[in-house]
Scaffold this motif. Structure first.
Motif, short mmCIF file in Angstrom:
data_model
loop_
_atom_site.label_atom_id
_atom_site.label_comp_id
_atom_site.label_asym_id
_atom_site.label_seq_id
_atom_site.Cartn_x
_atom_site.Cartn_y
_atom_site.Cartn_z
N ILE A 1 -7.31 -0.51 11.02
CA ILE A 1 -8.68 -0.56 10.50
C ILE A 1 -9.10 -2.02 10.27
CG2 ILE A 1 -8.08 -0.19 8.05
CD1 ILE A 1 -11.21 1.17 9.85
N ALA B 1 -4.45 14.36 5.95
CA ALA B 1 -4.01 13.12 5.32
C ALA B 1 -3.16 13.35 4.06
CB ALA B 1 -5.22 12.26 4.96
N VAL C 1 -7.96 0.52 -6.12
CA VAL C 1 -8.10 -0.70 -5.31
C VAL C 1 -6.72 -1.14 -4.81
CG1 VAL C 1 -8.80 -3.12 -5.36
CG2 VAL C 1 -10.12 -1.41 -6.63
N ASN C 2 -5.77 -1.06 -5.72
CA ASN C 2 -4.41 -1.48 -5.41
C ASN C 2 -3.85 -0.76 -4.18
OD1 ASN C 2 -1.43 -0.38 -5.86
ND2 ASN C 2 -1.49 -2.48 -6.61
N THR C 3 -4.22 0.50 -4.01
CA THR C 3 -3.58 1.28 -2.95
C THR C 3 -4.48 1.52 -1.75
OG1 THR C 3 -1.96 3.06 -2.75
CG2 THR C 3 -4.16 3.69 -3.47
N CYS C 4 -5.67 0.94 -1.74
CA CYS C 4 -6.61 1.19 -0.64
C CYS C 4 -6.15 0.49 0.62
CB CYS C 4 -8.01 0.73 -1.02
SG CYS C 4 -9.20 1.02 0.30
N GLN C 5 -5.66 1.28 1.57
CA GLN C 5 -5.06 0.65 2.75
C GLN C 5 -6.10 0.02 3.66
OE1 GLN C 5 -3.33 3.27 5.64
NE2 GLN C 5 -3.92 5.06 4.49
N LYS D 1 0.83 -1.21 0.00
CA LYS D 1 0.00 0.00 0.00
C LYS D 1 0.86 1.26 0.00
CE LYS D 1 -3.50 -2.66 0.19
NZ LYS D 1 -4.19 -2.92 -1.07
N ARG E 1 -8.56 -1.53 2.53
CA ARG E 1 -9.19 -2.56 1.71
C ARG E 1 -10.70 -2.37 1.69
NH1 ARG E 1 -4.61 -3.92 3.79
NH2 ARG E 1 -3.17 -5.38 2.81
N CYS F 1 0.21 5.70 0.50
CA CYS F 1 -0.82 6.69 0.84
C CYS F 1 -0.92 7.78 -0.23
CB CYS F 1 -0.51 7.32 2.20
SG CYS F 1 0.79 8.57 2.14
N ALA F 2 -1.80 8.72 0.00
CA ALA F 2 -2.03 9.80 -0.96
C ALA F 2 -0.74 10.58 -1.23
CB ALA F 2 -3.11 10.74 -0.44
N LYS G 1 -14.66 0.40 6.28
CA LYS G 1 -13.20 0.38 6.18
C LYS G 1 -12.60 1.62 5.52
CE LYS G 1 -12.56 -4.59 6.21
NZ LYS G 1 -12.10 -5.76 5.44
N CYS G 2 -13.44 2.48 4.99
CA CYS G 2 -12.88 3.68 4.37
C CYS G 2 -12.51 4.66 5.48
CB CYS G 2 -13.88 4.33 3.41
SG CYS G 2 -13.22 5.86 2.72
N ILE G 3 -11.21 5.04 5.50
CA ILE G 3 -10.74 5.94 6.55
C ILE G 3 -10.51 7.35 6.02
CG2 ILE G 3 -9.72 4.06 7.90
CD1 ILE G 3 -7.00 4.85 6.74
N CYS H 1 -8.57 8.50 3.65
CA CYS H 1 -7.15 8.87 3.52
C CYS H 1 -6.81 9.49 2.17
CB CYS H 1 -6.25 7.67 3.78
SG CYS H 1 -6.22 6.46 2.45
N ARG H 2 -7.68 9.31 1.20
CA ARG H 2 -7.51 9.90 -0.15
C ARG H 2 -6.40 9.25 -0.98
NH1 ARG H 2 -11.09 12.77 3.15
NH2 ARG H 2 -12.22 14.27 1.87
N ALA H 3 -5.90 8.12 -0.55
CA ALA H 3 -4.89 7.45 -1.38
C ALA H 3 -5.50 7.08 -2.73
CB ALA H 3 -4.37 6.20 -0.67
#
Lengths: 217, 841, 284
Positions: free
Chosen positions: B236, B706, C209-213, B92, C215, B94-95, C54-56, C58-60
């Motif tokens: 989470i 974030a 999807v790949n980067t969703c921490q 993973k 999940r 992050c943004a 599960k969505c936090i 984070c904007r990734a």
């Protein structure tokens, strides 16, 4: 009709010379040797015939002062820090997804174009592949080669050189150099870079017309 | 308009007479080789086939430093993704990490060395060559070294870690200066100092994969954290997949609080009190676990029994009843009881703290309260608890040290400012230089650091940089023109992290060390140059040699020297795979339980403390003298610690690995603190400024979002597009009392000055507080960061996307009204203690 | 060439095997994408399940999408909306990931409203080949639905009229200032989430999807009963109207939300007519 080989060669050589001059102007901060050359009677004469005025200061101040002034101006205009006129095609051309700032897809196109001709970027060259001075120098190389071909009576070779120049002008230089020059004209404080930007812009107009009309010599 | 036309251009060309071939001007051709034309008039068609490479590397946007994969096409970086093989990040990113591409290609990046041409701050510069720049630096540094005053060269860094820090310290050691500043006091120094005073080391991590209960104070893990990606995804997952209870104490409804079972609003600076109150509940209700008491010291007595210790803890926390805590913290007593009971009864539990807890007056003591709560519930370094972070231990080459090695005393704050500034008082470096009593550097070089933005009272710090009479020569290494580099004398174009080599070592979230490297994804743009490549060049010019020739060489040597990595295939393996961990490694827990052989030569038992130590290693004159002076009375004994005797068994326990001299116990009774007049046992100490607040005054707190780091991402357009303004969060009632409505322009002011912003009136913040994030209000930092086309007047060219900038707000910088003021224990900058008034503008 | 997606085209090459040697093979395996299983009978039906728990926020995903698709400033292909609800101290905040719903279209004709609005639809005939070699015929257009459910845009065919932008009830479409409409180069082409078709077609899950921490984004084939998305749709009964956005529009969206707290409706900020402000990712 008899071909005037010498005239064709002279034209190409003259074009190469002007491209060479512009390359020197935009490549980096000026050296004392360049300033001396530019202040010489031949060049100043040529300039005034073109209706350009670099101001009295340019001719009377000590060379080192001029170099200092022009270095600061060059840095402010083209290097930064902070906002400046980034002298790269990828910064100016926004078509075809070239939206990524420095080293954009346009940069890659220019690099590949140039490398396809057999040239490589010199290891000591530290700038980006689509710097204005690189594109100008590339044209200078092509025009020189063209002159050589005319000189040897190699019509096919010369015309090929011309066609590559035309392609490069259309695909690259003409698409952004005039806009770049407009920016420089707007921002320049010293007469020198203002004059050079005007000259470059006019020369591009000249090259565009020529490129449209001269399909074959 | 010139008179150039097709009739006269040849004449002009003849007159100008300058060609590239004449060797004038652009003496260096951009090209090598010659044009090879194909015979015949075939169409000219450059091949446009693209090649894409996937290269493993590591992020550097924040200190988490995730390993990742860069995708490169035609020498251009096009995408970053998490590294799928990393046990830390689990693929993973992050943004901020995703936006790393913006770091390389933003339009106003600095690409060439520049020398100041006007006055400081006048924005007049000359491009110079690297040779000129290095010669100039050497001409300043060599005389200082030759004169035996290397300390007059000061280097200060913001983000340097792993090999970036190792190469820098190596150079400074070989040069001889110890005047090296950092930035930790504005970051979290209090947290480390609190921990070091107890368990002798630092960097706690939380074992979310195994935990059964999580309580967070003043830490916003889901948006931003020093180990964000490894920890937040595990948290989470624990919360949703395993139903682990999560309680978040914060003044603000952060994203972390939003995902909790309950957001517990808490008054500013009261985290330690609530933790002590939880201890009170746990002790009074007999919910503590006895297991860890044997490793704890809670009174002066080194030999107290567990029962005595339990009684003492009980006594010490007796006054922190939930009702008492409610009065000050605003947290209902029942809530404290509920969470305390849940925390204590859970099989395992994580207690998390960060800046909200520790960036205060006595912030270090708040962290000690957090450790106490973890210890009495037996959650220290146990599966599912608050654990000691495990990171990679790299070996690396070292250069010969300079003969003269000295430092100026400007790093630890003014006299008596901080009792234990073990991580320095970085925000006071420039004020101390201005003060001058500890001396002033002649050359000050800062790197990956923006002191005139990130510290308190930042405008004053800028004026110190601007004053040429204080420090005559300023060097900065940076990629962007910012609030500090505008005052430099020499700007060196740094590479971005995507163009350089490093080995990396950030801690894992699963207690197994991961070794990973950073490698260049693309060639450094323009003349930007990695400092690890600058050091060897500079050393040569000054007259000494380093043990490596380039950063790549340093990393290569390190890979070949480091056990594990070496056997896996060393440098070539790391280049190919990017990450390595020992496949046979077991998660590291309970280090303190290791039993130690104390039969070695020179090892003696100190009767007073119960510490086994090696008097020979400590350099004592004789065993008799060692015994006479004792462990605590012998200089150097700390480094010769062997074990702690606990009930007749020699345990490794908690060795004093830092600057604190202590026995092997968790020092909840700290002689170190007592002798400096600080609370020996974790204590609630009200924040002085908060005690005399007028009715209409508010607490100012700052925070991160974030999508930004503190100061190094403003020029990343994809991040700034999402967040570019920082309205003040203010509770509906607090706003109403001031006649402020949502979106109103407001003034926030105190004795130091005034800033203006807009009000974000929300139910998501506790009354009595205004919270303003600290990323914005950039004066420089490129067109995306500041919106400014400065220092050039008018509209200069930028990249095509600049036309699409749709926002015209660039926020305000709260640091302008936050004084530089230190926690008297740790020297940490007290970001969260500022008192302000807020009014409609 | 107006539809210049250089990175995408070449990524296809990369993902099909060029230059993969350097990294772990895990990069090429999309957990949710099981092309083999999908191929047995019919085309896959790609869908996204969003687990709101599960969505936090984070904007990734937002930035990964920007990067993957080089999305210009001022518009998005994927965003997070967030909302604060309730009264202090019982305040709540939640996050809602939004993107194109890759709608199936209404019951009568199975054509989503954006496609119905497209003057260039239906256009040429095209063939979709499943991985076991079966051919499915369908009609393309400037915007069209592929047999695997992806609603796509052909920028070469797009005439830049903007009718699809107005027609989408979710407001996820916008003009790309950098790409000319192939069908009318005086206009800009329309752009939106294509579920990273260039990745999906090569067996790699979408970039978000790949980067969703957390999940929180689960991508996969609804036609494969063994896929994670199929199991989730079943387990959480996601096919019912409560778990998609604007069911009353009859668009049959194929982005499903796991929403045990039943906050989807409260959380969602709809577009205002003729505007796209709701689809700009912002934090308070």
């Amino acid at each position: 009709m008899e071909t005037d080989w010498k005239k064709l060669a002279d034209i190409a050589r003259s074009r190469a010379t002007i491209y060479g001059l512009l390359t020197a102007v935009f490549r980096e901060v000026p050296t004392e040797a360049l300033i001396e050359e530019l202040r010489g009677p031949r060049f100043s004469g040529a300039l005034s015939e073109m209706g350009m005025d670099l101001g009295d200061d340019f001719y009377v101040a000590p060379t080192s002062t001029i170099v200092d002034q022009m270095t600061v101006e060059f840095t402010r205009l083209f290097i930064g820090p902070g906002q400046h006129i980034s002298a790269h095609e990828s910064i100016f051309v926004d078509l075809d997804g070239g939206r990524g700032g420095l080293w954009g897809p346009k940069t890659v196109e220019v690099k590949k174009f140039i490398e396809t001709t057999g040239l490589e970027y010199a290891t000591q060259y530290t700038g980006l592949p689509d710097h204005v001075s690189v594109e100008l120098e590339f044209m200078q190389r092509l025009a020189s080669l063209e002159a050589e071909k005319w000189g040897r009576g190699d019509r096919q070779g010369a015309e090929y050189c011309l066609s590559v120049q035309r392609l490069f002008l259309e695909q690259h230089l003409l698409s952004w150099l005039p806009v770049f020059c407009d920016q420089v004209i707007l921002q320049a404080e010293l007469p020198f870079y203002l004059a050079m930007a005007e000259l470059t812009k006019d020369y591009m107009t000249f090259e565009r017309q020529r490129s449209l009309t001269v399909t074959a010599a | 308009m010139t008179k150039l036309n097709r009739r006269n251009f040849m004449k002009f060309a003849a007159g100008s007479g300058i060609t590239m071939a004449s060797g004038l001007g652009a003496s260096q051709s951009a090209f090598a080789g010659s044009i090879k034309m194909q015979a015949g008039g075939r169409d000219f068609s450059p091949i446009t086939k693209k090649e894409r490479q996937a290269i493993p590397t590591a992020c550097w946007q924040c200190v988490t430093r995730d390993s990742m994969i860069g995708y490169v096409e035609d020498g251009r970086l096009v995408k970053l993704e998490g590294h799928p093989d990393s046990i830390r990040t689990l693929g993973k990113l992050c943004a901020k990490g995703q936006a790393g591409v913006n770091q390389v290609y933003f339009p106003d990046r600095i690409l060439y060395p520049m020398l100041r041409a006007g006055k400081r701050g006048e924005h007049k510069w000359k491009r110079i060559s690297w040779d000129e720049a290095l010669d100039l630096i050497a001409s300043k540094l060599k005389p200082l070294r030759d004169a035996g005053t290397p300390e007059l060269f000061m280097y200060q860094y913001g983000r340097h870690k792993a090999s970036q820090a190792a190469t820098m310290y190596d150079f400074m050691g070989a040069y001889g200066t110890k005047t090296i500043g950092n930035h930790t006091s504005v970051c979290e120094a209090a947290k480390w100092v609190g921990q070091e005073s107890l368990w002798g080391g630092m960097y706690d991590n939380w074992d979310y994969d195994k935990t059964d209960y999580v309580v967070i104070f003043g830490s916003n893990q889901f948006e931003t954290h020093t180990n964000h990606i490894p920890t937040s995804q595990r948290l989470i997952r624990a919360k949703v997949d395993r139903g682990v209870p999560l309680y978040v104490f914060d003044v603000r409804l952060t994203n972390t609080a939003a995902k909790a079972d309950q957001w517990v609003p808490i008054n500013v600076g009261q985290d330690g009190l609530v933790m002590l109150s939880m201890c009170n509940v746990i002790m009074n209700e007999g919910l503590y676990r006895k297991d860890h008491f044997k490793f704890m010291r809670v009174t002066e007595d080194y030999h107290a029994t567990d029962e005595q210790k339990i009684a003492a803890v009980k006594k010490n926390v007796a006054k922190y009843t939930p009702e008492f805590a409610e009065k000050h913290s605003g947290v209902p007593a029942d809530t404290i009881r509920k969470i305390a009971r849940g925390f204590a009864k859970a099989n395992s539990a994580c207690l998390v703290t960060y800046r909200g807890t520790v960036m205060h007056y006595h912030g270090a003591d708040q962290e000690r309260a957090a450790m106490l709560l973890s210890a009495i519930t037996n959650n220290l370094d146990r599966p599912g608890g608050r654990v000691m972070g495990v990171g990679a231990g790299w070996k690396h080459p070292s250069s010969p040290k300079a003969k003269v090695h000295k430092g100026l005393d400007v790093n630890d704050g003014f006299p008596d400012e901080a009792a234990y500034p073990t991580h320095h008082v970085s925000h006071q470096v420039l004020p101390m230089i201005k003060d001058g009593h500890a001396g002033r550097p002649k050359v000050y070089w800062w790197s990956c650091y923006n002191p005139g933005f990130i510290n308190g009272d930042n405008k004053e710090l800028q004026s110190i940089l601007q004053d040429e009479s204080l420090m005559p020569f300023l060097i900065t290494s940076t990629i962007v023109y910012d609030e500090s580099s505008q005052f430099a004398d020499l700007i060196l174009p740094d590479v971005t992290y995507l163009e350089r080599w490093d080995w990396e070592d950030m801690v894992s979230a699963n207690q197994i060390a991961e070794f990973y490297i950073r490698q260049p994804l693309v060639k450094p743009l323009g003349e930007s140059r990695c400092q690890g490549d600058v050091w060897p060049e500079l050393a040569k010019r000054i007259g000494f040699e380093l043990a490596y020739t380039s950063k790549e060489d340093f990393v290569r040597q390190s890979c070949e020297m480091t056990p594990g990595v070496r056997e896996a295939g060393g440098f070539e393996y790391m280049k190919k795979h990017g990450v390595w961990h020992d496949p046979d490694a077991k998660p590291n827990y309970g280090f303190y339980e290791a039993k130690v052989d104390v039969s070695g030569d020179g090892i003696i038992l100190d009767e007073k403390t119960g510490v086994y130590w090696n008097w020979k290693k400590a350099g004592a004159a004789s065993e008799a003298e060692a015994k006479k002076n004792g462990y605590l009375g012998t200089k150097g004994a700390k480094g010769a610690y062997v074990a702690q005797d606990i009930g007749g068994t020699a345990y490794l326990a908690y060795p004093p690995k830092t600057k604190f001299t202590k026995a092997g116990y968790l020092d909840f009774y700290s002689d170190n603190f007592a002798k400096k007049g600080l609370p020996a046992f974790p204590t609630y100490t009200p924040i002085p400024e908060h005690q005399k607040m007028a009715e209409d005054e508010l607490n100012l707190t700052t925070y991160k979002v974030a999508v930004h780091t503190h100061s190094r991402t403003a020029h990343c357009k994809w991040l700034t597009e999402i967040k570019h303004d920082n309205p003040g969060w203010i509770n509906t009632k607090t706003a109403e009392a001031r006649g402020i409505k949502n979106g109103d322009k407001i003034r926030v002011y105190n004795d130091l000055g005034e800033i203006t912003t807009t009000a974000y009136v929300t139910e998501g913040i506790i009354p009595g507080v205004i919270a303003i994030s600290h990323h914005f209000g950039r004066k420089h930092s490129g067109v995306y960061g500041s919106g400014k086309r400065s220092p050039l007047p008018g509209e200069a060219a930028a990249d095509p996307d600049v036309k699409n900038i749709w926002w015209n707000k660039h926020g305000t910088h709260p640091n302008a009204i936050i004084p530089n003021s230190s926690d008297p224990i740790s020297g940490t900058q007290r970001w969260m203690d500022t008192v302000v008034r807020v009014a409609k503008a | 060439m107006s539809d210049t997606k250089g990175p995408e085209i070449s990524r296809r090459k990369f993902l099909s095997g060029v230059g993969t040697a350097a990294v772990g093979t895990a990069a090429l395996v999309a957990p949710g994408v099981n092309i083999e299983a999908a191929s047995s009978k019919k085309a896959p039906r790609w869908v996204m399940v969003m687990d709101l728990r599960k969505c936090i926020g984070c904007r990734a995903c937002t930035v990964a999408c920007k990067s993957e698709n080089d999305v210009s400033l001022g518009r998005f292909r994927a965003v997070i909306q967030e909302k604060t609800m309730g009264t202090f101290p019982n305040t709540k905040k939640a996050f809602l990931p939004l993107m194109c719903n890759h709608c199936e279209g209404n019951k009568e004709d199975g054509i989503p409203p954006c496609i119905k609005a497209c003057p260039e639809y239906p256009g040429e005939r095209a063939k979709f080949k499943t991985s076991n070699g079966k051919t499915i015929r369908y009609r393309k257009g400037a915007t069209y639905k592929r047999p695997d459910g992806l609603v796509l845009i052909d920028k070469e065919k797009c005439i830049g009229c903007g009718k699809c932008i107005d027609a989408c009830p979710y407001g996820v479409r916008s003009f790309d200032p950098f790409v000319k409409a192939g069908g009318d180069p005086s206009k800009q082409a329309v752009d939106k989430c294509d579920m990273c078709a260039h990745r999906v077609d090569n067996g790699v899950e979408p970039s978000c999807v790949n980067t969703c921490q957390g999940r929180a984004r689960i991508f996969g084939d609804l036609n494969d009963p063994d896929s994670e998305v199929s199991k989730l749709v079943k387990a959480y009964d996601l096919a019912k109207a409560d778990n998609v956005l604007l069911p009353e529009e009859g668009t049959d969206p194929h982005v499903f939300y796991i929403d045990p707290d039943n906050i989807l409706k409260t959380l969602y900020t709809q577009r205002k007519k003729g505007k796209l402000d709701h689809f700009v990712d912002q934090m308070p």
